[in-house]
Design a protein around this motif. Structure first.
Motif, PDB file in Angstrom:
ATOM      1  N   ASP A 117       8.306 -14.030  -1.522  1.00  0.00           N
ATOM      2  CA  ASP A 117       8.362 -12.505  -2.344  1.00  0.00           C
ATOM      3  C   ASP A 117       6.785 -12.906  -3.447  1.00  0.00           C
ATOM      4  OD1 ASP A 117       9.889 -11.534  -0.890  1.00  0.00           O
ATOM      5  OD2 ASP A 117      12.002 -11.447  -2.203  1.00  0.00           O
TER       6      ASP A 117
ATOM      7  N   ARG B 236       3.394 -11.108  -2.775  1.00  0.00           N
ATOM      8  CA  ARG B 236       2.715  -9.959  -4.588  1.00  0.00           C
ATOM      9  C   ARG B 236       1.284 -10.539  -5.053  1.00  0.00           C
ATOM     10  NH1 ARG B 236       8.346 -10.298  -7.377  1.00  0.00           N
ATOM     11  NH2 ARG B 236       9.258  -8.891  -5.654  1.00  0.00           N
TER      12      ARG B 236
ATOM     13  N   PHE C  10       5.384  -1.636  -3.619  1.00  0.00           N
ATOM     14  CA  PHE C  10       4.785  -2.666  -4.299  1.00  0.00           C
ATOM     15  C   PHE C  10       4.160  -1.743  -4.933  1.00  0.00           C
ATOM     16  CE2 PHE C  10       5.611  -5.345   0.004  1.00  0.00           C
ATOM     17  CZ  PHE C  10       6.370  -6.050  -1.411  1.00  0.00           C
TER      18      PHE C  10
ATOM     19  N   PHE D 146       1.631  -7.525 -10.344  1.00  0.00           N
ATOM     20  CA  PHE D 146       2.527  -6.582  -9.421  1.00  0.00           C
ATOM     21  C   PHE D 146       3.228  -6.130 -10.219  1.00  0.00           C
ATOM     22  CE2 PHE D 146       7.441  -7.349  -8.063  1.00  0.00           C
ATOM     23  CZ  PHE D 146       7.578  -5.832  -7.440  1.00  0.00           C
TER      24      PHE D 146
ATOM     25  N   THR E 250       6.450  -8.300 -15.584  1.00  0.00           N
ATOM     26  CA  THR E 250       7.040  -7.444 -13.977  1.00  0.00           C
ATOM     27  C   THR E 250       7.179  -6.726 -14.472  1.00  0.00           C
ATOM     28  OG1 THR E 250       8.915  -7.786 -13.855  1.00  0.00           O
ATOM     29  CG2 THR E 250       7.766  -9.637 -12.740  1.00  0.00           C
TER      30      THR E 250
END
Length: 627
Positions: free
Chosen positions: A174, A178, A251, A258, A304
């Protein structure tokens, strides 16, 4: 009295900081990849062993570091990204906190090799638990190589909290995806245990997405583009027919970083209003470019989450842009009042005048006449063809024997029938009266389409239908995979299912267990699989959903507390196929579920160790009414 507050040693402070920065191997991967991107690298390699527990190595061809910088980068709060507090609101780079490398070096064995292009020699540094072991010059290529070995070697408690290798690898994938999607101008490669998992050449945004997720990703993407004073929006959204139950392909990127935002996600879901099934999640890959001073990215340790100055404007622009793109590419219905109405008329009819239909009336038709032919003859009118046919039909009906003949001998037959009926009633009453009473008694009752109530000698038992069905299916699947004699149903037309590359790797590992369960695979490639047979408990329409749920559960660690691979598969499939709360069950289905539940080896709990039923005795009911 002596003071009780003391300054922590540097190595202890670094370990505490590591708890915020490094939660799992994926956290290390994220920090090292972002540092490589900030170093202006055009080629980045990620090498892993044992899902990052044994080795995480990132190699780039960036600008490298000098001898002083290579030593200083492992100090706390040391960074090249900012000089003053105001720089936090004009960031154009990834790492800026200055704690990542110090935290990583405090809980692992770190080996760094770096060299600048203008230098003849590079520097080789080895650190173990914040202690510098060696620092030597070395002949190296341009760029930097970070190797992190034996993560959490000095914090065994934290290491014990790590999940299985499959789950940790999923988190690493993951993070890799990203960073790779945010920077299609960089060549990324990823290796795990000696095998290549990703090889992403330099490309554009669309091709980078297709290279990562493979399968039919290209044909399900709808481009989105919008430029305003406060936002420059680019990216892609998925067509509604390709929606999934999980949120794995969603996304948001803000200034090539990200982020997670429930508020922006709600804006996208509002654009899909009326186009998705209940519980379905669309795919989207959206890149937002906003002025750096309008966002604050320093509100969360993992960076994030971002705080926007004007979220309402972004919400409106995002929702309208996605909705416009879906309508523009004929994915969603749209009203266009500027459309030329001539386009609705076929070209060959444009210059033709309308032809008005004619009406024909038969003035001689009389619906009340018994015999159309006699009526028309008496009035001297010639009957039409239709009237002739109807008259012949009526003639055939009237030409039957006289109606009095139908009742000849009726009195005698009526007496015999009455006697026979009386005798039959007496026999029926004596033979089946008790059985009829028993059939009227229901054995089970469904309450709120969630619980099944069944009477027992001491009172009653209340069963949770979903958990009970999970237990029944779980033991059935586990038995089939253990005995390897599961029944399969052949499909008339084989199913071709598409998955991403990392999902296909996981399915290959599970292939033998799935075949023991009843699946029949004709072929498995890097992007798709052909299924020609299914277990008898799975319908053709459920095959894709069951496999999607299985992959999601295994990758997210929902069923990771299992004894074996077979146990994990059985739990996931039982959870996916079990009857859901809110489903109506007939009386026969209720009885079958009750009988099957109490025929299990462990009927008391579901596969996830939750109670399947409770009992309530008559004494308990009496106590309720005695209050």
């Amino acid at each position: 009295m002596s003071s009780i507050i003391q300054l922590l040693p540097d190595h202890v402070a670094n370990q505490i900081a590591a708890g915020e920065v490094v939660q799992r191997p994926a956290s290390v991967v994220k920090e090292l990849l972002e540092n490589a991107v900030d170093a202006k690298a055009t080629d980045i390699k990620l090498i892993l062993k044992d899902a990052g527990k044994s080795l995480i190595q990132v190699i780039d061809n960036g600008v490298g570091m000098s001898v002083t910088d290579s030593r200083l980068c492992f100090e706390r709060h040391a960074t090249s990204k900012i000089r003053q507090a105001e720089d936090l609101f004009s960031l154009h780079t990834k790492g800026f906190r200055g704690e990542a490398l110090a935290s990583i070096a405090a809980i692992a064995h770190v080996e760094m090799k770096t060299k600048q292009e203008q230098e003849e020699l590079g520097i080789h540094i080895i650190i173990e638990g914040s202690k510098f072991v060696s620092q030597d010059p070395a002949v190296l290529p341009k760029g930097t190589s970070f190797a992190v070995k034996n993560l959490f070697f000095n914090i065994p408690a934290r290491r014990n909290f790590l999940k299985s290798e499959t789950v940790e690898q999923r988190h690493i994938v993951d993070e890799f995806q990203r960073v790779a999607m945010a920077h299609p101008n960089i060549h990324f490669t990823m290796y795990h245990n000696g095998s290549e998992m990703f090889n992403l050449p330099i490309s554009n945004f669309r091709q980078r997405i297709v290279n990562i997720f493979s399968g039919k990703t290209n044909e399900k993407l709808v481009p989105v583009s919008e430029e305003t004073e406060i936002l420059n929006l680019q990216g892609f959204v998925g067509k509604p027919e390709f929606s999934k139950k999980n949120r794995g392909e969603q996304f948001f990127f803000v200034n090539n970083r990200f982020i997670k935002s429930g508020y922006l996600h709600h804006a996208v879901m509002a654009a899909y209003d009326g186009l998705l099934k209940d519980g379905a999640q669309p795919s989207y890959f959206l890149y937002l470019d906003v002025p750096p001073h309008t966002i604050d990215i320093n509100i969360h340790p993992t960076k994030t989450e971002i705080k926007f100055d004007d979220e309402h404007a972004l919400y409106a622009i995002l929702r309208s842009s996605v909705k416009h793109s879906l309508g523009q590419f004929n994915v969603a219905p749209v009203l266009d009042f500027d459309r030329d109405p001539n386009l609705d008329t076929p070209y060959q009819y444009q210059n033709k005048e309308a032809e008005y239909p004619t009406i024909q009336v038969d003035s001689n038709y009389n619906p009340f006449a018994d015999n159309s032919q006699n009526f028309s003859e008496q009035n001297g009118v010639k009957s039409s063809k239709s009237f002739s046919s109807s008259s012949n039909y009526r003639k055939s009906e009237i030409s039957q024997p006289s109606w009095e003949s139908l009742y000849v001998g009726l009195k005698q037959n009526t007496q015999e029938i009455a006697e026979m009926t009386f005798e039959n009633d007496a026999v029926t009453s004596s033979l089946f009266e008790e059985n009829d009473i028993e059939q009227e008694v229901k054995r089970t009752y469904q309450i709120h389409k969630k619980y099944i109530v069944s009477p027992i000698k001491s009172g009653m038992v209340i069963i949770n239908q979903k958990r009970a069905h999970e237990r029944v299916l779980y033991e059935e699947f586990l038995t089939n995979m253990t005995v390897k004699q599961a029944s399969s149903q052949r499909l008339l037309f084989p199913l071709e299912l598409y998955f991403s590359s990392n999902e296909m790797d996981l399915l290959r590992e599970l292939q033998l267990s799935l075949e023991n369960l009843g699946f029949i695979f004709d072929s498995i490639t890097d992007e798709s699989m052909v299924v020609s047979g299914l277990p008898i408990t799975i319908s053709e329409s459920q095959a894709s959903i069951v496999l999607d749920d299985l992959l999601t559960d295994l990758q997210d660690g929902i069923v990771s507390n299992s004894f074996s691979e077979n146990d994990s598969i059985a739990k996931s499939m039982a959870k996916s196929l079990a009857v859901k709360t809110g489903t109506y069950l007939t009386e026969k289905e209720q009885e079958n579920l009750v009988h099957n539940l109490f025929g299990c080896k462990e009927p008391n709990v579901s596969p996830f160790q939750k109670p399947t039923f409770i009992t309530m005795s008559v004494e308990d009911l009496d106590k309720k009414f005695s209050l």
